[in-house]
Design an enzyme around this catalytic site. Structure first.
Site, PDB file in Angstrom:
ATOM      1  N   TRP A   1      -0.904   6.054   5.098  1.00  0.00           N
ATOM      2  CA  TRP A   1       0.075   5.132   5.683  1.00  0.00           C
ATOM      3  C   TRP A   1      -0.157   5.001   7.184  1.00  0.00           C
ATOM      4  O   TRP A   1      -0.900   5.805   7.761  1.00  0.00           O
ATOM      5  CB  TRP A   1       1.512   5.633   5.414  1.00  0.00           C
TER       6      TRP A   1
ATOM      7  N   ASP B   1       3.354   0.171  15.110  1.00  0.00           N
ATOM      8  CA  ASP B   1       4.461  -0.727  15.447  1.00  0.00           C
ATOM      9  C   ASP B   1       5.421  -0.845  14.270  1.00  0.00           C
ATOM     10  O   ASP B   1       5.175  -0.296  13.196  1.00  0.00           O
ATOM     11  CB  ASP B   1       3.912  -2.107  15.845  1.00  0.00           C
TER      12      ASP B   1
ATOM     13  N   GLU C   1       1.342  -1.837  11.315  1.00  0.00           N
ATOM     14  CA  GLU C   1      -0.029  -2.352  11.256  1.00  0.00           C
ATOM     15  C   GLU C   1      -0.891  -1.962  12.452  1.00  0.00           C
ATOM     16  O   GLU C   1      -2.102  -1.812  12.319  1.00  0.00           O
ATOM     17  CB  GLU C   1       0.009  -3.890  11.155  1.00  0.00           C
TER      18      GLU C   1
ATOM     19  N   GLU D   1      12.576 -10.511   1.235  1.00  0.00           N
ATOM     20  CA  GLU D   1      11.992 -10.226   2.544  1.00  0.00           C
ATOM     21  C   GLU D   1      11.567 -11.522   3.238  1.00  0.00           C
ATOM     22  O   GLU D   1      11.812 -11.719   4.424  1.00  0.00           O
ATOM     23  CB  GLU D   1      10.771  -9.315   2.357  1.00  0.00           C
TER      24      GLU D   1
END
Ligand SMILES: *[C@@H]1O[C@H](CO)[C@@H](O)[C@H](O)[C@H]1NC(C)=O
Ligand SMILES: *[C@@H]1O[C@H](CO)[C@@H](O)[C@H](O)[C@H]1NC(C)=O
Ligand SMILES: *[C@@H]1O[C@H](CO)[C@@H](O)[C@H](O)[C@H]1NC(C)=O
Ligand SMILES: *[C@@H]1O[C@H](CO)[C@@H](O)[C@H](O)[C@H]1NC(C)=O
Ligand SMILES: *[C@@H]1O[C@H](CO)[C@@H](O)[C@H](O)[C@H]1NC(C)=O
Length: 573
Positions: free
Chosen positions: A140, A196, A200, A424
């Site tokens: 991640w 961020d 990303e 989303e």
């Protein structure tokens, strides 16, 4: 001509009214849906969050393409900040139970050893966990250092209310140890790179820096209030350093905050608009140092951000250049097709509603050279200056800005499916919902924008009156002390400022230019430390009630020496 203007205004008012009534009706139908949508995604009783422990917020019930059945520290904290704002403004006692469960859940999660480390070796920067409070161990973008800051801001907001309501013991014994872990992490790690908020880019990120600054200020104030004085000066020192660093994201031309220092993109990003609404302090006026929603920098940034989506989304085609459009995370986005998001479109409206609240409170609105482009969208003949609420310019601008803001809510409304569910994203080509369904943050963003539209403001966090010296970011290389003197006759109310080509001279930013002393009037003076052996360009500017007058071209120029002091005696040109 005059008749034309009158009829154009009449038309404008009628369509503003229609817009406003569309939005009124959306707010009344969507508010309970959004509130229920948030609660459904919080364990243990939430109807869509089966398996989540008490107080754990799932990002979305979606388990495939994308799988969001995890709990993110950032999303959870932003969601609970809204629930805490509701509760402390007189909300129901069932919210209190949920808030206490959130605190317990986050205290547990803080202690979970995870791929970022243990509680004392960096684990607090871990972005997401399983909904049963165990570690997520897959690959991640980690760490994400906004999480601890946002979590402490949420819990401190609750703590301040408890203190005001006679429950300091609980704050000191139960909340403070949790808050302090996060704040110590922020104080010790703010100057390290971070992924961020979109997970990303690994660099420095404006949103992260800004929320870290806010958390340290609030933490210092809370520590003072409950007698935990040993941390106060450390938090204050770091807060001042973070605030200084925050200024460096401003990109004076064409006037926006660069969202991330890395990533190789334009830097135009909803990150910055979210910063403005999540660090809003109604008592801080239109301060640009903390990028308040009505500050000239945040308004200029907002225009740059919004305009970057006008031509790239099909759903925006045919919309006039000064009307609301669908907006997404950043123009280069390709994730899930790179579509507009509900929460980013609502954030634009929220920034504008926050701005309207402050202008109303202060009874005026100031247009600077930095914000002129933003305001000229609503009146092309506008000039810089301060417009009192009694003026027609103020009414014209605030009416148009309210309508512009409503347009962004109307955009979200237009693409909200029947039933009111908020995913989303909504498609860039036809507005249909895309990506994770029932995104908790989408619902929370509807609640916060509706509150702002109704004039509701969150508790102040101490942003009022914060300043940084314009030279705070100059590096530690050798400097030369340069005395600037300029002979210029002024009238009462005019002041002379200095600006120029380096950070210590505000990088040509008139809003942070250096005020000169008139002690030896008509000679105005200031002394600045500038980098040694450096070619410098500069100008004096005159500012009268917000209106900036520059010296005529060309720029003044000189080169600093290797060391010591220099004096420049100039006459205004
Ligand atoms: C969840 O349900 C249980 C059992 O009914 C109840 O005791 C608890 O208070 C509920 N939690 C919240 C936050 O309402
Ligand atoms: C937590 O949830 C994960 C994913 O469902 C599962 O694999 C794990 O066994 C659970 N751990 C505990 C302690 O319940
Ligand atoms: C203080 O607040 C906590 C958390 O809600 C609660 O459990 C406790 O009963 C409160 N104490 C008092 C004296 O109100
Ligand atoms: C650390 O702080 C310095 C000075 O403010 C700044 O120049 C640098 O970019 C910062 N680095 C990170 C990763 O925040
Ligand atoms: C600049 O002016 C000051 C008086 O205002 C004078 O003392 C000084 O000698 C002058 N310096 C130069 C380099 O002309």
């Amino acid at each position: 001509m005059r008749r034309f203007i009158v009829s154009a205004l009449g038309l404008c008012a009628a369509s503003a009214w229609a817009q406003s009534s569309t939005v009124d009706s959306y707010v009344s139908t969507e508010s309970p849906i959004a509130q229920a949508g948030v609660l459904a995604n919080i364990g243990a009783n939430g109807s869509k969050s089966s398996g989540a422990l008490p107080g754990v917020v799932i990002a979305s019930p979606s388990t495939t393409n994308p799988d969001y059945l995890y709990t993110w520290v950032r999303d959870s904290s932003l969601v609970f900040k809204e629930l805490i704002d509701q509760y402390t403004a007189g909300g129901s006692s069932s919210l209190r139970t949920l808030i206490d469960e959130f605190v317990t859940a986050e205290a547990n999660i803080q202690q979970v050893t995870n791929p970022s480390g243990t509680v004392s070796t960096g684990g607090l920067g871990e972005p997401k966990f399983m909904i049963n409070e165990t570690a997520f161990t897959g690959a991640w973008g980690r760490p994400q250092r906004d999480g601890p800051a946002l979590r402490s801001t949420a819990i401190i907001t609750y703590a301040n209310w408890l203190i005001a309501n006679g429950n300091t013991t609980y704050v000191t014994n139960t909340l403070w140890p949790i808050i302090k872990l996060d704040l110590d992490y922020v104080a010790n790690n703010w100057n390290a790179t971070t992924f961020d908020l979109w997970e990303e880019i690994d660099s420095s990120s404006f949103f992260t820096t800004a929320v870290q600054h806010r958390a340290l200020r609030q933490g210092s104030a809370l520590a003072t209030a409950i007698g935990q004085t040993s941390v106060v000066s450390g938090y204050n020192t770091q807060a001042q350093n973070v605030l200084c660093f925050l200024q460096s994201y401003w990109n004076p031309s064409p006037g926006f905050m660069t969202a991330n220092t890395g990533g190789g993109r334009s830097g135009i990003d909803a990150n910055t608009v979210l910063t403005s609404i999540h660090t809003f302090d109604v008592n801080a006026g239109c301060d640009a140092t903390t990028f308040q929603p009505c500050s000239d920098k945040a308004l200029s940034n907002l225009k740059t951000y919004v305009d970057s989506f006008r031509t790239i989304y099909t759903v925006n085609s045919g919309i006039a250049a000064n009307q609301a459009v669908a907006t997404g995370r950043y123009p280069e986005d390709v994730y899930q097709g790179g579509n507009p998001w509900y929460l980013t479109t609502f954030a634009v409206a929220e920034q504008l509603y926050d701005a309207l609240i402050v202008w109303k409170n202060q009874g005026s609105l100031t247009v600077t050279s930095t914000s002129l482009g933003f305001f000229q969208q609503f009146d092309t003949s506008l000039t810089i200056g301060t417009y009192a609420s009694s003026t027609s310019t103020y009414s014209t601008l605030t009416t148009a800005i309210k309508s512009f803001a409503d347009g962004f809510v109307a955009m979200g409304a237009k693409y909200t499916p029947s039933g009111g569910g908020l995913a989303e994203q909504y498609s860039r080509s036809d507005g249909t919902p895309v990506s994770a369904v029932d995104l908790t943050w989408s619902y929370a963003s509807a609640l916060t924008v509706f509150a702002a539209r109704a004039g509701v403001t969150p508790a102040s966090w101490g942003a009022n009156g914060l300043t940084v010296s314009s030279s705070c970011l100059t590096n530690n290389g050798p400097t030369v002390s340069v005395e600037f003197n300029v002979d210029v006759t002024t009238v009462l109310g005019e002041n002379i400022y200095l600006t120029g080509s380096v950070g210590a001279l505000s990088n040509w930013d008139t809003s942070t230019a250096i005020l000169m002393s008139s002690a030896n009037y008509p000679v105005w003076s200031t002394t600045v430390n500038l980098p040694a052996n450096t070619a410098i360009q500069y100008k004096y500017i005159q500012i009268n009630n917000g209106a900036v007058t520059w010296e005529s071209d060309p720029n003044n120029a000189f080169t600093t020496g290797a060391s010591g002091a220099q004096t420049l005696n100039d006459t205004w040109r």
